[in-house]
Design a protein around this motif. Structure first.
Motif, PDB file in Angstrom:
ATOM      1  N   LEU A  47       0.832  -1.206   0.000  1.00  0.00           N
ATOM      2  CA  LEU A  47       0.000   0.000   0.000  1.00  0.00           C
ATOM      3  C   LEU A  47       0.868   1.259   0.000  1.00  0.00           C
ATOM      4  N   TRP A  49       0.326   5.477   0.412  1.00  0.00           N
ATOM      5  CA  TRP A  49      -0.535   6.626   0.650  1.00  0.00           C
ATOM      6  C   TRP A  49      -0.266   7.677  -0.416  1.00  0.00           C
ATOM      7  N   TYR A  60      -2.871  17.195   2.133  1.00  0.00           N
ATOM      8  CA  TYR A  60      -1.563  16.668   2.515  1.00  0.00           C
ATOM      9  C   TYR A  60      -1.219  15.587   1.502  1.00  0.00           C
ATOM     10  N   TYR A  61      -0.050  15.700   0.883  1.00  0.00           N
ATOM     11  CA  TYR A  61       0.310  14.787  -0.190  1.00  0.00           C
ATOM     12  C   TYR A  61       1.587  14.030   0.137  1.00  0.00           C
ATOM     13  N   ARG A 100     -10.153   8.778   7.021  1.00  0.00           N
ATOM     14  CA  ARG A 100      -9.042   8.823   7.975  1.00  0.00           C
ATOM     15  C   ARG A 100      -9.502   9.542   9.233  1.00  0.00           C
ATOM     16  N   ALA A 108      -0.349  11.334  23.154  1.00  0.00           N
ATOM     17  CA  ALA A 108      -0.311  10.453  21.975  1.00  0.00           C
ATOM     18  C   ALA A 108      -1.314  10.929  20.935  1.00  0.00           C
ATOM     19  N   MET A 109      -1.161  10.379  19.767  1.00  0.00           N
ATOM     20  CA  MET A 109      -2.111  10.632  18.687  1.00  0.00           C
ATOM     21  C   MET A 109      -2.447   9.295  18.048  1.00  0.00           C
ATOM     22  N   ILE A 110      -3.721   9.075  17.843  1.00  0.00           N
ATOM     23  CA  ILE A 110      -4.177   7.823  17.243  1.00  0.00           C
ATOM     24  C   ILE A 110      -4.841   8.160  15.920  1.00  0.00           C
ATOM     25  N   GLU A 111      -4.498   7.433  14.879  1.00  0.00           N
ATOM     26  CA  GLU A 111      -5.174   7.646  13.606  1.00  0.00           C
ATOM     27  C   GLU A 111      -5.268   6.345  12.840  1.00  0.00           C
ATOM     28  N   PHE A 113      -7.385   4.407   9.085  1.00  0.00           N
ATOM     29  CA  PHE A 113      -8.216   4.470   7.900  1.00  0.00           C
ATOM     30  C   PHE A 113      -9.335   3.426   8.029  1.00  0.00           C
TER      31      PHE A 113
ATOM     32  N   SER B  29       6.432   7.977  18.660  1.00  0.00           N
ATOM     33  CA  SER B  29       5.547   9.112  18.922  1.00  0.00           C
ATOM     34  C   SER B  29       4.094   8.826  18.589  1.00  0.00           C
ATOM     35  N   TYR B  30       3.855   7.934  17.681  1.00  0.00           N
ATOM     36  CA  TYR B  30       2.504   7.676  17.200  1.00  0.00           C
ATOM     37  C   TYR B  30       2.184   6.184  17.260  1.00  0.00           C
ATOM     38  N   TYR B  31       0.937   5.898  17.568  1.00  0.00           N
ATOM     39  CA  TYR B  31       0.492   4.509  17.532  1.00  0.00           C
ATOM     40  C   TYR B  31       0.371   4.024  16.086  1.00  0.00           C
ATOM     41  N   ASN B  88       0.512   0.944   9.742  1.00  0.00           N
ATOM     42  CA  ASN B  88       0.344   2.303   9.218  1.00  0.00           C
ATOM     43  C   ASN B  88       0.523   3.284  10.378  1.00  0.00           C
ATOM     44  N   ARG B  90       1.774   7.728  11.290  1.00  0.00           N
ATOM     45  CA  ARG B  90       2.060   9.053  10.747  1.00  0.00           C
ATOM     46  C   ARG B  90       3.560   9.246  10.700  1.00  0.00           C
ATOM     47  N   ASN B  95       2.350  15.743   8.686  1.00  0.00           N
ATOM     48  CA  ASN B  95       1.012  15.151   8.680  1.00  0.00           C
ATOM     49  C   ASN B  95       0.900  14.088   7.605  1.00  0.00           C
ATOM     50  N   HIS B  96       2.037  13.562   7.195  1.00  0.00           N
ATOM     51  CA  HIS B  96       2.029  12.547   6.163  1.00  0.00           C
ATOM     52  C   HIS B  96       1.820  11.174   6.762  1.00  0.00           C
ATOM     53  N   VAL B  97       1.381  10.265   5.904  1.00  0.00           N
ATOM     54  CA  VAL B  97       1.046   8.908   6.306  1.00  0.00           C
ATOM     55  C   VAL B  97       2.054   7.942   5.709  1.00  0.00           C
ATOM     56  N   PHE B  99       2.916   3.603   5.288  1.00  0.00           N
ATOM     57  CA  PHE B  99       2.526   2.203   5.445  1.00  0.00           C
ATOM     58  C   PHE B  99       3.776   1.337   5.478  1.00  0.00           C
TER      59      PHE B  99
END
Lengths: 126, 108
Positions: A47, A49, A60-61, A100, A108-111, A113, B29-31, B88, B90, B95-97, B99
């Protein structure tokens, strides 16, 4: 239940622009809690993004695609769209749209899809 | 930029426990979130955050994290768990993602 559906041409010629639309049903694309994204998967590969957009239009690219990508949103139609210019065979892939979600918790930050569309195969060939 | 590294392939005997890992600086830093993808199907979210399962995901799926490594554990793997799994997160500086490259799980 929220559903996403990709649509657009399945065949694009080299050097032309790939255009896809994702239609969101069962919920509003204008929710402040979510971003909307495009992800692709070349045949037999992982995959990647492509980019994300907020309902306000903030985008955001992926840096590797940024020069060729435009993502836009049409809140009146509950849709968001992808344009990828100057395509080559390397852009042949299944293209997915997905919601998303980003949640800030203490320290923390959780994100993630979820959900995803079923995906649409786009082949770049003359 | 940031990268997430996964083992390309892992196997597990039916009914046994398997751990799939994902390594990357951003995981400090991120889950991570985890997705299951079966052939010809779209990815499905199985774990997000510290250890959260969406509705409908069996409780044999669990997540954990330590340092720069996130893990997806399947306790009592079933034949239907055979799939590709992607992590996956960040990018730690934007603010990019990103995988991971994916792990193909085979249930023997």
């Amino acid at each position: 239940q929220l559903q996403l559906q990709e649509s657009g041409p399945g065949l694009v010629k080299p050097s032309e622009t790939l255009s896809l639309t994702c239609t969101v049903s069962g919920g509003s694309i204008s929710s402040s809690s979510y971003y909307w994204g495009w992800i692709r998967q070349p045949p037999g590969k992982g995959l990647e993004w492509i980019g994300s957009i907020y309902y306000s239009g903030s985008t955001y690219y992926n840096p590797s695609l940024k020069s060729r990508v435009t993502i836009s949103v049409d809140t009146s139609k509950n849709q968001f769209s992808l344009k990828l210019s100057s395509v080559t065979a390397a852009d042949t892939a299944v293209y997915y749209c997905a919601r998303r979600r980003i949640v800030v918790v203490p320290a923390a930050m959780i994100e993630w899809f979820d959900p995803w569309g079923q995906g649409t195969l786009v082949t770049v060939s003359s | 930029s940031s990268e997430l590294t996964q083992d390309p392939a892992v196997s597990v005997a039916l009914g046994q426990t398997v751990r799939i890992t994902c390594q990357g600086d951003s995981l400090r830093s991120y889950y991570a979130s985890w997705y299951q993808q079966k052939p010809g199907q779209a990815p499905v979210l199985v774990i997000y955050g510290k250890n959260n399962r969406p509705s409908g995901i069996p409780d044999r799926f669990s997540g954990s994290s330590s340092g720069n490594t996130a893990s997806l554990t399947i306790t009592g793997a079933q034949a239907e768990d055979e799939a590709d799994y992607y992590c996956n997160s960040r990018d730690s500086s934007s603010n990019h993602v990103v995988f991971g490259g994916g792990t193909k799980l085979t249930v023997l």
